[in-house]
Motif scaffolding. Structure first.
Motif, PDB file in Angstrom:
ATOM      1  N   GLN A   7     -21.870  -5.521 -32.491  1.00  0.00           N
ATOM      2  CA  GLN A   7     -22.396  -4.997 -33.748  1.00  0.00           C
ATOM      3  C   GLN A   7     -23.251  -6.023 -34.500  1.00  0.00           C
ATOM      4  OE1 GLN A   7     -19.278  -5.625 -33.076  1.00  0.00           O
ATOM      5  NE2 GLN A   7     -18.163  -6.486 -34.801  1.00  0.00           N
ATOM      6  N   ASP A   8     -23.156  -7.312 -34.113  1.00  0.00           N
ATOM      7  CA  ASP A   8     -23.941  -8.361 -34.762  1.00  0.00           C
ATOM      8  C   ASP A   8     -25.196  -8.620 -33.916  1.00  0.00           C
ATOM      9  OD1 ASP A   8     -24.986 -10.532 -35.997  1.00  0.00           O
ATOM     10  OD2 ASP A   8     -23.217 -11.825 -35.804  1.00  0.00           O
ATOM     11  N   PRO A   9     -26.396  -8.298 -34.431  1.00  0.00           N
ATOM     12  CA  PRO A   9     -27.603  -8.432 -33.590  1.00  0.00           C
ATOM     13  C   PRO A   9     -28.068  -9.881 -33.417  1.00  0.00           C
ATOM     14  CG  PRO A   9     -28.190  -7.642 -35.783  1.00  0.00           C
ATOM     15  CD  PRO A   9     -26.693  -7.734 -35.759  1.00  0.00           C
ATOM     16  N   TYR A  10     -27.639 -10.788 -34.303  1.00  0.00           N
ATOM     17  CA  TYR A  10     -28.192 -12.155 -34.291  1.00  0.00           C
ATOM     18  C   TYR A  10     -27.994 -12.892 -32.962  1.00  0.00           C
ATOM     19  CZ  TYR A  10     -28.495 -17.162 -34.967  1.00  0.00           C
ATOM     20  OH  TYR A  10     -28.782 -18.495 -34.791  1.00  0.00           O
ATOM     21  N   PRO A  11     -26.778 -12.935 -32.367  1.00  0.00           N
ATOM     22  CA  PRO A  11     -26.597 -13.720 -31.134  1.00  0.00           C
ATOM     23  C   PRO A  11     -27.527 -13.285 -30.006  1.00  0.00           C
ATOM     24  CG  PRO A  11     -24.466 -13.047 -32.019  1.00  0.00           C
ATOM     25  CD  PRO A  11     -25.506 -12.321 -32.790  1.00  0.00           C
ATOM     26  N   LEU A  12     -27.720 -11.968 -29.837  1.00  0.00           N
ATOM     27  CA  LEU A  12     -28.601 -11.487 -28.758  1.00  0.00           C
ATOM     28  C   LEU A  12     -30.051 -11.880 -29.019  1.00  0.00           C
ATOM     29  CD1 LEU A  12     -27.105  -7.937 -28.119  1.00  0.00           C
ATOM     30  CD2 LEU A  12     -26.888  -9.938 -26.661  1.00  0.00           C
ATOM     31  N   GLN A  13     -30.476 -11.824 -30.312  1.00  0.00           N
ATOM     32  CA  GLN A  13     -31.841 -12.242 -30.659  1.00  0.00           C
ATOM     33  C   GLN A  13     -32.027 -13.732 -30.363  1.00  0.00           C
ATOM     34  OE1 GLN A  13     -31.994 -11.125 -34.776  1.00  0.00           O
ATOM     35  NE2 GLN A  13     -32.190  -8.932 -34.353  1.00  0.00           N
ATOM     36  N   ALA A  14     -30.969 -14.516 -30.653  1.00  0.00           N
ATOM     37  CA  ALA A  14     -31.029 -15.965 -30.416  1.00  0.00           C
ATOM     38  C   ALA A  14     -31.157 -16.263 -28.923  1.00  0.00           C
ATOM     39  CB  ALA A  14     -29.789 -16.637 -30.992  1.00  0.00           C
ATOM     40  N   VAL A  15     -30.404 -15.525 -28.080  1.00  0.00           N
ATOM     41  CA  VAL A  15     -30.484 -15.719 -26.622  1.00  0.00           C
ATOM     42  C   VAL A  15     -31.888 -15.383 -26.132  1.00  0.00           C
ATOM     43  CG1 VAL A  15     -29.608 -14.928 -24.385  1.00  0.00           C
ATOM     44  CG2 VAL A  15     -28.009 -15.334 -26.256  1.00  0.00           C
ATOM     45  N   LEU A  21     -19.864 -15.147 -26.576  1.00  0.00           N
ATOM     46  CA  LEU A  21     -20.708 -14.444 -25.605  1.00  0.00           C
ATOM     47  C   LEU A  21     -20.945 -15.360 -24.416  1.00  0.00           C
ATOM     48  CD1 LEU A  21     -23.931 -15.525 -25.621  1.00  0.00           C
ATOM     49  CD2 LEU A  21     -23.864 -14.467 -27.843  1.00  0.00           C
ATOM     50  N   VAL A  22     -21.306 -14.764 -23.283  1.00  0.00           N
ATOM     51  CA  VAL A  22     -21.567 -15.554 -22.078  1.00  0.00           C
ATOM     52  C   VAL A  22     -22.580 -14.812 -21.199  1.00  0.00           C
ATOM     53  CG1 VAL A  22     -19.563 -14.581 -20.866  1.00  0.00           C
ATOM     54  CG2 VAL A  22     -20.462 -16.776 -20.142  1.00  0.00           C
ATOM     55  N   PRO A  23     -23.661 -15.511 -20.738  1.00  0.00           N
ATOM     56  CA  PRO A  23     -24.601 -14.855 -19.812  1.00  0.00           C
ATOM     57  C   PRO A  23     -23.932 -14.720 -18.440  1.00  0.00           C
ATOM     58  CG  PRO A  23     -25.226 -17.154 -20.186  1.00  0.00           C
ATOM     59  CD  PRO A  23     -24.049 -16.895 -21.062  1.00  0.00           C
ATOM     60  N   ILE A  41     -13.538 -13.445 -22.360  1.00  0.00           N
ATOM     61  CA  ILE A  41     -14.801 -14.185 -22.525  1.00  0.00           C
ATOM     62  C   ILE A  41     -14.513 -15.661 -22.784  1.00  0.00           C
ATOM     63  CG2 ILE A  41     -16.791 -14.483 -24.073  1.00  0.00           C
ATOM     64  CD1 ILE A  41     -16.836 -11.387 -24.334  1.00  0.00           C
ATOM     65  N   ALA A  42     -13.519 -15.939 -23.638  1.00  0.00           N
ATOM     66  CA  ALA A  42     -13.152 -17.333 -23.945  1.00  0.00           C
ATOM     67  C   ALA A  42     -12.704 -18.056 -22.669  1.00  0.00           C
ATOM     68  CB  ALA A  42     -12.048 -17.360 -24.993  1.00  0.00           C
ATOM     69  N   GLU A  43     -11.901 -17.363 -21.832  1.00  0.00           N
ATOM     70  CA  GLU A  43     -11.430 -17.988 -20.594  1.00  0.00           C
ATOM     71  C   GLU A  43     -12.587 -18.199 -19.608  1.00  0.00           C
ATOM     72  OE1 GLU A  43      -7.952 -16.558 -18.699  1.00  0.00           O
ATOM     73  OE2 GLU A  43      -6.683 -16.953 -20.436  1.00  0.00           O
ATOM     74  N   LEU A  44     -13.562 -17.271 -19.597  1.00  0.00           N
ATOM     75  CA  LEU A  44     -14.708 -17.403 -18.688  1.00  0.00           C
ATOM     76  C   LEU A  44     -15.591 -18.584 -19.105  1.00  0.00           C
ATOM     77  CD1 LEU A  44     -16.063 -16.038 -16.234  1.00  0.00           C
ATOM     78  CD2 LEU A  44     -17.485 -14.779 -17.847  1.00  0.00           C
ATOM     79  N   ILE A  45     -15.817 -18.748 -20.429  1.00  0.00           N
ATOM     80  CA  ILE A  45     -16.606 -19.889 -20.925  1.00  0.00           C
ATOM     81  C   ILE A  45     -15.918 -21.193 -20.519  1.00  0.00           C
ATOM     82  CG2 ILE A  45     -17.400 -21.097 -23.014  1.00  0.00           C
ATOM     83  CD1 ILE A  45     -17.637 -18.283 -24.343  1.00  0.00           C
ATOM     84  N   GLU A  46     -14.589 -21.214 -20.666  1.00  0.00           N
ATOM     85  CA  GLU A  46     -13.817 -22.416 -20.318  1.00  0.00           C
ATOM     86  C   GLU A  46     -13.920 -22.691 -18.813  1.00  0.00           C
ATOM     87  OE1 GLU A  46     -12.075 -25.699 -20.866  1.00  0.00           O
ATOM     88  OE2 GLU A  46     -12.278 -24.416 -22.632  1.00  0.00           O
ATOM     89  N   ARG A  47     -13.863 -21.596 -18.007  1.00  0.00           N
ATOM     90  CA  ARG A  47     -13.885 -21.752 -16.550  1.00  0.00           C
ATOM     91  C   ARG A  47     -15.260 -22.223 -16.061  1.00  0.00           C
ATOM     92  NH1 ARG A  47     -12.630 -16.386 -14.070  1.00  0.00           N
ATOM     93  NH2 ARG A  47     -14.664 -16.236 -13.099  1.00  0.00           N
ATOM     94  N   TRP A  48     -16.323 -21.664 -16.651  1.00  0.00           N
ATOM     95  CA  TRP A  48     -17.670 -21.967 -16.190  1.00  0.00           C
ATOM     96  C   TRP A  48     -18.249 -23.242 -16.799  1.00  0.00           C
ATOM     97  CZ3 TRP A  48     -20.576 -16.571 -16.166  1.00  0.00           C
ATOM     98  CH2 TRP A  48     -20.191 -15.853 -15.029  1.00  0.00           C
ATOM     99  N   TYR A  49     -17.984 -23.434 -18.110  1.00  0.00           N
ATOM    100  CA  TYR A  49     -18.673 -24.527 -18.811  1.00  0.00           C
ATOM    101  C   TYR A  49     -17.723 -25.584 -19.377  1.00  0.00           C
ATOM    102  CZ  TYR A  49     -22.337 -20.979 -18.687  1.00  0.00           C
ATOM    103  OH  TYR A  49     -23.230 -20.037 -18.281  1.00  0.00           O
ATOM    104  N   VAL A 108     -25.827 -10.223 -20.836  1.00  0.00           N
ATOM    105  CA  VAL A 108     -24.925 -11.037 -21.665  1.00  0.00           C
ATOM    106  C   VAL A 108     -23.675 -10.236 -21.982  1.00  0.00           C
ATOM    107  CG1 VAL A 108     -24.642 -12.141 -23.915  1.00  0.00           C
ATOM    108  CG2 VAL A 108     -26.767 -12.428 -22.668  1.00  0.00           C
ATOM    109  N   LEU A 109     -22.524 -10.855 -21.737  1.00  0.00           N
ATOM    110  CA  LEU A 109     -21.232 -10.236 -22.065  1.00  0.00           C
ATOM    111  C   LEU A 109     -20.814 -10.769 -23.428  1.00  0.00           C
ATOM    112  CD1 LEU A 109     -19.178  -8.395 -20.571  1.00  0.00           C
ATOM    113  CD2 LEU A 109     -17.983 -10.456 -19.871  1.00  0.00           C
ATOM    114  N   LEU A 110     -20.518  -9.883 -24.379  1.00  0.00           N
ATOM    115  CA  LEU A 110     -20.133 -10.360 -25.711  1.00  0.00           C
ATOM    116  C   LEU A 110     -19.033  -9.501 -26.311  1.00  0.00           C
ATOM    117  CD1 LEU A 110     -22.966  -9.636 -28.322  1.00  0.00           C
ATOM    118  CD2 LEU A 110     -22.685  -8.372 -26.225  1.00  0.00           C
ATOM    119  N   ALA A 111     -18.302 -10.106 -27.258  1.00  0.00           N
ATOM    120  CA  ALA A 111     -17.146  -9.420 -27.848  1.00  0.00           C
ATOM    121  C   ALA A 111     -17.536  -8.571 -29.045  1.00  0.00           C
ATOM    122  CB  ALA A 111     -16.084 -10.443 -28.251  1.00  0.00           C
ATOM    123  N   ASP A 112     -18.616  -8.977 -29.765  1.00  0.00           N
ATOM    124  CA  ASP A 112     -18.995  -8.276 -31.009  1.00  0.00           C
ATOM    125  C   ASP A 112     -20.437  -7.794 -30.943  1.00  0.00           C
ATOM    126  OD1 ASP A 112     -16.539  -8.675 -32.570  1.00  0.00           O
ATOM    127  OD2 ASP A 112     -17.047 -10.792 -32.428  1.00  0.00           O
TER     128      ASP A 112
END
Length: 569
Positions: free
Chosen positions: A117-125, A99-101, A143-151, A111-115
């Protein structure tokens, strides 16, 4: 070790997305059952497993999730160059949960995310930032390429694979080359090249070595486009990997070789025809992608309009004779023949084909693959199949006089014969057969029709931009012939996020020469190609150029595309 059981709520959400994929025809029941068995053994997320096994594409997965949870589907291409400033999350966390904000405002964080259906990551953010979070769905790879590009270090997927790959290989050490081609980074690199070709809807992948670089190009809608390439020091390893996949001899680099790869990519069964030829700087490899699941065997969808079909139907309904389909390589001749065969394929008709190679398997049709190395060429195969009591024969290509003569004998003895020729137009098919040495009286008594065709890129309908034709264009292209009154409107492509060129897919432009008495007399006196075309047009034939211009006026394609593929340019 016992498998880790998935969270029941996440498992139920996974099942809902899987059911939606089944309903949309993006996933097969057997593939889902296979993934479930693996999940029972090893645990893990069902949807991630489906993606890892190549049973579902990233785009299909994202679209199904967005539809199931009522979330927007976003592309990373429409996002800003830099990440939102006031959102601090660990890169490890972002990579682990894919995921990536992407935006922060007074209403919270997007937040842009691939899955989803899993509520945990959004709750954590939400807990980490203390702000409301709204979700959007993105493609896992993007998303993986964006994380690599930004961070990260700004590397692409290919860069990160290349970084782990070994250095230069000695071309003379075949065993070392084989080991290098079997290492994980090179395998992933070749898989990435094929996966990108599927995502871009490419028909061919060209891997071309030059002195200081390795060039990769994709043919998309008939036009070559250069892509990100592996570094030159991996040339030998990449080409050897393709040759191993196609079961070719990697030690033989002086002779051309042909092979075939069958694999599953993003949920699609792919056949790849592989051809290698030696060049000055190594072997050039071309892979033709044949997607059996997306091949369209429907004349209307191929671009054969209602005005054209009665003429073609007349030829296909004749009990015997020859129909030739002509055009250069890659003009859709084989697909047209397969579409004709699928229309003619009935329980009371026996159809046999001789092809090189058999591109698509057709149910209920006997297809023979020629093998010249053991003496099974077109002519020998044809001699044998005439004794098999067929009603319809399809010959992949009339390459020589011997094949043409046997085809003509088959037509004279009551068979319908379909075949292809390499000529530029329909009238050229007659002169080509005469040049090959076919007797004029045999030609006139067997050939029923000659269909010439080309493929032009189709405008993406929602982005086609209309504009009034200038007086110069109207005069130059003779547009008043097609629209005598009113303002003439033409169309041009407008690039969009999903279609960077403004074109999406291809359509056929064609001309059909029907053999009549006037034409037969002209053939008997060996009239030239121009006279044959003039007589065919008098009998009602519209040329490829005319059909193309009519499609350009309807907004299906552009005048530039028609001129690109027709002689009238």
């Amino acid at each position: 070790m016992s498998a880790v059981l998935p969270d029941p709520a996440a498992a139920a959400a996974d099942a809902r997305v899987a059911a939606r994929l089944l309903q949309r025809g993006k996933l097969k029941e057997a593939d889902l059952a296979r993934a479930r068995r693996l999940q029972e053994q090893d645990g893990g997320d069902l949807l991630v497993l489906l993606g890892r096994l190549g049973l579902v594409s990233e785009r299909d997965h994202a679209e199904a999730c967005a539809a199931e949870f009522g979330l927007p589907l976003r592309s990373t291409r429409e996002l800003p160059e830099l990440p939102p400033e006031d959102v601090a999350l660990g890169v490890r966390f972002l990579r682990q949960f894919q995921l990536v904000p992407v935006a922060a405002d007074a209403d919270g964080i997007e937040v842009l995310l691939a899955d989803p259906q899993d509520p945990y990551p959004l709750q954590a953010v939400q807990l980490a930032t203390g702000r409301p979070v709204r979700a959007a769905v993105g493609l896992r790879g993007e998303i993986a390429e964006l994380i690599e590009r930004w961070y990260g270090q700004g590397r692409s997927a290919m860069d990160s694979i290349v970084e782990t790959a070994e250095g230069e290989a000695s071309l003379d050490d075949v065993e070392h080359l084989r080991d290098l081609a079997s290492e994980a980074p090179v395998i992933r690199l070749v898989n990435l090249l094929i996966q990108r070709a599927v995502e871009l809807r490419a028909s061919d992948i060209h891997i071309e070595p030059f002195e200081n670089r390795l060039k990769v190009r994709y043919r998309i809608d008939g036009v070559l486009a250069e892509a990100e390439s592996p570094p030159a020091n991996l040339t030998a390893a990449v080409i050897s990997r393709v040759k191993i996949m196609a079961r070719l001899n990697i030690a033989e680099r002086r002779l051309p070789q042909d092979g075939r790869i069958q694999m599953r990519v993003q949920g699609r069964e792919l056949d790849l025809r592989v051809s290698t030829v030696p060049t000055a700087h190594g072997e050039s490899v071309v892979m033709r992608l044949l997607d059996r699941e997306t091949v369209v065997l429907d004349f209307e969808r191929l671009g054969f309009g209602p005005a054209f079909m009665p003429r073609l139907r007349r030829v296909l309904e004749m009990p015997h004779g020859i129909l030739l389909v002509t055009g250069p390589t890659g003009s859709g001749k084989t697909t047209t023949l397969y579409t004709a065969l699928s229309r003619l394929n009935r329980p009371d008709v026996k159809i046999i084909t001789v092809e090189d190679p058999v591109e698509y398997q057709l149910e209920g049709i006997n297809q023979i693959q020629v093998k010249p190395q053991i003496g099974l060429d077109f002519a020998n195969a044809l001699r044998a199949i005439v004794r098999q009591d067929p009603d319809i024969i399809m010959i992949g290509e009339m390459r020589d006089l011997e094949t043409a003569r046997i085809a003509i004998q088959s037509a004279l003895t009551g068979h319908l014969v379909l075949s292809t020729l390499h000529t530029n137009n329909a009238a050229g098919g007659i002169t080509r057969l005469l040049d090959m040495g076919v007797e004029d009286y045999l030609l006139t008594s067997t050939v029923n029709g000659i269909l010439a065709q080309r493929l032009v890129r189709r405008l993406e309908p929602t982005h086609a931009e209309p504009y009034p034709a200038s007086p110069e264009e109207i005069e130059k292209f003779g547009l008043r012939r097609f629209q005598p009154q009113g303002e003439i409107v033409l169309y041009r492509p407008r690039p969009s996020e999903l279609t960077p060129t403004g074109y999406l897919g291809r359509t056929t432009i064609m001309e059909l020469l029907l053999m009549d008495d006037e034409l037969r007399r002209a053939v008997m006196r060996h009239a030239g190609m121009d006279e044959l075309e003039r007589l065919a047009r008098q009998a009602g034939m519209a040329t490829m150029y005319e059909v193309g211009i009519a499609k350009a006026l309807r907004g299906e394609t552009t005048i530039e595309e028609v001129l690109r593929v027709t002689e009238d340019a």
